[in-house]
Design a protein around this motif. Structure first.
Motif, PDB file in Angstrom:
ATOM      1  N   GLU A 196       0.880  -1.168   0.000  1.00 21.14           N
ATOM      2  CA  GLU A 196       0.000   0.000   0.000  1.00 21.14           C
ATOM      3  C   GLU A 196       0.917   1.218   0.000  1.00 21.14           C
ATOM      4  N   GLY A 197       1.281   1.702  -1.185  1.00 16.32           N
ATOM      5  CA  GLY A 197       2.250   2.783  -1.275  1.00 16.32           C
ATOM      6  C   GLY A 197       3.606   2.300  -0.801  1.00 16.32           C
ATOM      7  N   ASP A 198       4.205   3.027   0.148  1.00 14.84           N
ATOM      8  CA  ASP A 198       5.506   2.616   0.676  1.00 14.84           C
ATOM      9  C   ASP A 198       5.368   1.740   1.921  1.00 14.84           C
ATOM     10  N   LYS A 199       4.133   1.280   2.192  1.00 11.27           N
ATOM     11  CA  LYS A 199       3.903   0.405   3.347  1.00 11.27           C
ATOM     12  C   LYS A 199       3.299  -0.922   2.896  1.00 11.27           C
ATOM     13  N   VAL A 200       3.155  -1.838   3.838  1.00 12.94           N
ATOM     14  CA  VAL A 200       2.500  -3.114   3.553  1.00 12.94           C
ATOM     15  C   VAL A 200       1.323  -3.288   4.503  1.00 12.94           C
ATOM     16  N   LYS A 201       0.390  -4.122   4.075  1.00 13.27           N
ATOM     17  CA  LYS A 201      -0.894  -4.256   4.776  1.00 13.27           C
ATOM     18  C   LYS A 201      -0.945  -5.574   5.550  1.00 13.27           C
ATOM     19  N   MET A 202      -1.043  -5.468   6.872  1.00 14.61           N
ATOM     20  CA  MET A 202      -1.203  -6.631   7.743  1.00 14.61           C
ATOM     21  C   MET A 202      -2.668  -6.751   8.147  1.00 14.61           C
ATOM     22  N   THR A 203      -3.318  -7.824   7.746  1.00  5.98           N
ATOM     23  CA  THR A 203      -4.697  -8.048   8.182  1.00  5.98           C
ATOM     24  C   THR A 203      -4.680  -8.712   9.556  1.00  5.98           C
ATOM     25  N   TYR A 204      -5.867  -8.933  10.098  1.00  7.07           N
ATOM     26  CA  TYR A 204      -5.969  -9.608  11.391  1.00  7.07           C
ATOM     27  C   TYR A 204      -6.208 -11.111  11.244  1.00  7.07           C
ATOM     28  N   LYS A 205      -6.033 -11.638  10.026  1.00  5.80           N
ATOM     29  CA  LYS A 205      -6.068 -13.088   9.850  1.00  5.80           C
ATOM     30  C   LYS A 205      -4.864 -13.692  10.579  1.00  5.80           C
ATOM     31  N   TYR A 206      -5.042 -14.892  11.109  1.00  6.04           N
ATOM     32  CA  TYR A 206      -3.979 -15.504  11.909  1.00  6.04           C
ATOM     33  C   TYR A 206      -2.609 -15.519  11.225  1.00  6.04           C
ATOM     34  N   PRO A 207      -2.520 -15.927   9.946  1.00  9.41           N
ATOM     35  CA  PRO A 207      -1.185 -15.998   9.333  1.00  9.41           C
ATOM     36  C   PRO A 207      -0.494 -14.646   9.185  1.00  9.41           C
ATOM     37  N   ASP A 208      -1.249 -13.550   9.316  1.00  5.11           N
ATOM     38  CA  ASP A 208      -0.655 -12.217   9.253  1.00  5.11           C
ATOM     39  C   ASP A 208      -0.266 -11.697  10.628  1.00  5.11           C
ATOM     40  N   VAL A 209      -1.245 -11.654  11.540  1.00  7.10           N
ATOM     41  CA  VAL A 209      -1.023 -10.947  12.804  1.00  7.10           C
ATOM     42  C   VAL A 209      -0.155 -11.749  13.782  1.00  7.10           C
ATOM     43  N   LEU A 210      -0.291 -13.057  13.799  1.00  7.56           N
ATOM     44  CA  LEU A 210       0.467 -13.823  14.800  1.00  7.56           C
ATOM     45  C   LEU A 210       1.981 -13.745  14.588  1.00  7.56           C
ATOM     46  N   PRO A 211       2.488 -13.847  13.346  1.00  7.76           N
ATOM     47  CA  PRO A 211       3.942 -13.687  13.181  1.00  7.76           C
ATOM     48  C   PRO A 211       4.450 -12.301  13.567  1.00  7.76           C
ATOM     49  N   VAL A 212       3.630 -11.264  13.385  1.00  6.85           N
ATOM     50  CA  VAL A 212       4.046  -9.924  13.795  1.00  6.85           C
ATOM     51  C   VAL A 212       4.183  -9.866  15.314  1.00  6.85           C
ATOM     52  N   LEU A 213       3.226 -10.430  16.018  1.00 15.83           N
ATOM     53  CA  LEU A 213       3.294 -10.446  17.483  1.00 15.83           C
ATOM     54  C   LEU A 213       4.462 -11.296  17.979  1.00 15.83           C
ATOM     55  N   LYS A 214       4.790 -12.310  17.237  1.00 17.20           N
ATOM     56  CA  LYS A 214       5.812 -13.263  17.675  1.00 17.20           C
ATOM     57  C   LYS A 214       7.237 -12.837  17.326  1.00 17.20           C
TER      58      LYS A 214
END
Length: 673
Positions: A196-214
């Motif tokens: 998304e422009g110069d950023k990336v989009k993290m959804t709240y689906k498990y495969p997205d949000v859990l690795p960010v938290l971890k």
């Protein structure tokens, strides 16, 4: 061994939105006609009341489940909406039917007939008792005005829970991060986030949000991801408050002190006092261990901050935990979760898990490659056969839907679509069951790889499907997972032990490049991590369970309305799970669909309660020899086959040779008996 064509075709998954609604109307009309017929009977008998009721109940469950299932999986919003609308229609019609005093009077007369009772086998007697108990719990013994109030409350309750679940399934929130903010998150994960422009989009689906938290090194990134995920469903905050108030009022109208009393009357635990005593005792035993674990994790956090030139902290926040717990495992046990996942590509894990069940329960799964009957191209379909005799015996169909997509149910679960039962002519109706998960999709360079925790999740959900497939009962309501809700998790929890058994874990592995099994050293190190921070894991579950019980032990709608859900959720988490909230208020209860709309209201304790039975079964039958086929078949036929057709405690006593006890469970939880 050759396998004949299955004697029962799978469902056809080609409904339009119009067909879904038309089928709902047809089912409602047929049910209304049956009830009208029963209501007109003056001399009720087995033949004119009980038999047609059982036949209708058995036959309508599959068609109802099929049309209401689309809301969980369809990529077409019009079909999802029609499926939700169909479920609303069916639930409202069901409430009307269960409120008919004229039908209840006929059942009362039939139930009082000793000659009729004498003709029933044990399972049918159990069914009759359930029918009469349900009528009582539906308020049919109340005066007319009170019955109408109960019916109106049930309709309101149904609509609220359906909307709560719909909001969960339709959730499409996201956060935008720069790649720098996602430092530490595996490149494969970040590369999968849309730009998304110069950023990336993290959804709240498990495969997205859990690795960010971890894995995200930045505490601010983890904090944003955690709070965003917790607060993703603001519409459900008010809905849950309304749901709790309606539940409290409904319980009062039906003569119960609290909604918990109403729910637990039909559970193994029986009373709220028993549940609260169980949870309170466990909390006391886990707290000191959890405090010691927090202290060690805070030391690790400060060492990590110091190494990065950042000031030390006296706080261990809720958004710290996934990161530092994982860092502890990496540093102290030399376990890299991403490297471990390379040994568990999903395309080999699924058949290997099925092979484990084939061996333990004497089964065969045959994948359908041509003329599949599926709702999405990603879905895998199997016919399932039992091999006890010279000729294979068909037992049902199972589907696997493994990856996330918009509009799909967002967690992991098993859903029974068509129940098994005995038809009027004595032949079998075979079950159809679905495993829904949300594991990462394959990339252009790698297949979908499962972390060890995800292998555990998959084995658990397939365990529910096995329970469904192995069931063999006369009546559909008792089939497979049709057991008490505080026992339903036990069979799947018991099977999770196989992901911590060295030989079985190794048998599930195959490196996605080389095909080599995971090394013995890695297995040994991984197994040592089973109880790392186990006290905190148990306390986290206690937070959910005690929050649930707090909501459902209020004694009036007014008391429910006065609850401050934000304060309860956040304060109880700090006090019970020991993680600090900092200066934040999170609203995770808004996506807690287990209690909002998923059937676990005043029942979340069951996840811990059933672990007592799971641990006892495993330690008694399988710990010394996990692949003991004789014990596997004995367990299959004593627990799984009978479903809810017999009291669960009687089955446990027969299987164990004694009453179950909590010794193995407490050992697993790391606390003294």
């Amino acid at each position: 061994m050759s396998f004949p064509a299955p004697p029962q075709a799978p469902p056809v998954w080609n409904h339009t939105a119009e067909q879904i609604l038309a089928e709902a109307d047809q089912l409602i009309a047929a049910n209304t006609q049956l009830y009208d017929t029963i209501a007109a009977i003056t001399e009720p008998t087995f033949e004119n009341v009980f038999a047609p009721f059982v036949k209708a109940e058995n036959e309508e469950r599959g068609p109802e489940s099929i049309i209401t299932f689309y809301q969980q999986v369809s990529t077409d919003k019009a079909i999802r909406d029609a499926s939700t609308q169909a479920e609303e229609k069916l639930q409202q019609a069901g409430i009307e039917a269960s409120s008919r005093i004229d039908v209840y009077r006929v059942w009362e007369k039939l139930n009082a007939n000793a000659a009729f009772q004498a003709k029933l086998d044990d399972e049918s007697k159990r069914l009759l008792k359930k029918v009469m108990t349900t009528y009582k719990r539906d308020g049919l013994s109340l005066p007319e005005a009170a019955r109408k109030e109960v019916k109106d409350l049930k309709k309101k309750y149904s609509n609220l829970t359906l909307l709560f679940n719909k909001n969960c399934n339709e959730e499409l929130g996201f956060l935008l991060f720069t790649r720098a903010e996602l430092d530490g998150v595996p490149a494969d994960v970040v590369d999968g986030f849309p730009a998304e422009g110069d950023k990336v989009k993290m959804t709240y689906k498990y495969p997205d949000v859990l690795p960010v938290l971890k894995y995200a090194t930045s505490e601010e990134t983890r904090k944003r991801a955690f709070l965003g995920n917790q607060n993703k469903l603001p519409a459900n905050e008010k809905l849950l408050a309304e749901i709790i108030a309606v539940r409290a009022e409904l319980a009062q109208k039906l003569g119960y002190e609290t909604f918990s009393d109403y729910v637990l009357e039909e559970r193994m635990a029986k009373t709220k006092e028993n549940v609260l005593s169980f949870l309170g005792d466990l909390k006391g035993k886990l707290k000191s261990g959890g405090e010691a674990e927090i202290a060690e994790l805070l030391k690790l956090k400060n060492a990590h901050l110091k190494a990065r030139g950042l000031p030390e902290s006296t706080h261990y926040y809720i958004w710290d935990h996934s990161y530092y717990s994982n860092l502890m495992i990496e540093q102290q046990y030399l376990i890299d979760d991403q490297k471990i996942s390379e040994y568990f590509p999903i395309q080999s894990v699924v058949p290997k898990i099925l092979h484990l069940y084939e061996t333990l329960f004497n089964l065969k799964f045959i994948q359908v490659d041509e003329n599949r009957s599926v709702w999405h191209e990603d879905v895998i379909q199997f016919s399932v056969w039992k091999l006890d005799n010279a000729e294979p015996e068909f037992v049902g169909w199972v589907y696997f839907d493994m990856h996330p997509r918009d509009g799909k149910y967002g967690h992991a679960c098993n859903i029974s679509i068509v129940p098994g039962y005995t038809k009027a002519d004595g032949s079998a109706n075979y079950p159809v069951t679905v495993v829904l998960c949300n594991f990462s999709k394959p990339t252009k360079d790698k297949p979908a790889l499962l972390k060890h925790s995800e292998v555990n999740t998959l084995l658990h959900e397939v365990g529910h499907a096995i329970h469904d497939l192995m069931g063999k009962t006369q009546h559909s309501r008792f089939h497979g997972t049709g057991v008490s809700w505080d026992f339903v998790e036990a069979p799947s929890q018991m099977l999770e032990y196989w992901t911590w058994s060295p030989s079985e874990l190794k048998s599930l592995s195959a490196h996605y490049v080389t095909g080599e099994p995971i090394t013995d050293d890695l297995v040994a190190s991984l197994i040592k991590t089973k109880h790392v921070n186990g006290g905190l894991a148990g306390l986290r579950q206690l937070h959910f369970a005690l929050f649930d019980m707090t909501l459902h032990t209020v004694k009036s709608a007014e008391e429910a309305t006065a609850l401050d859900l934000d304060a309860l959720w956040n304060d109880m988490r700090e006090e019970i799970s020991l993680f600090e909230n900092g200066d934040t208020v999170s609203k995770g209860y808004g996506s807690f669909n287990h209690i909002g709309g998923g059937g676990y209201a005043s029942g979340y304790y069951g996840y811990l309660y059933s672990e007592v039975f799971a641990a006892d079964i495993y330690y008694t039958l399988f710990k010394a020899d996990p692949m003991n086929v004789a014990n596997g078949i004995r367990y299959r036929d004593t627990i799984l086959r009978r479903g809810g057709s017999r009291d669960e405690m009687d089955n446990l006593v027969e299987l164990l040779g004694r009453a179950p006890n909590s010794a193995a469970f407490l050992t697993e939880m790391g606390v003294a008996n």
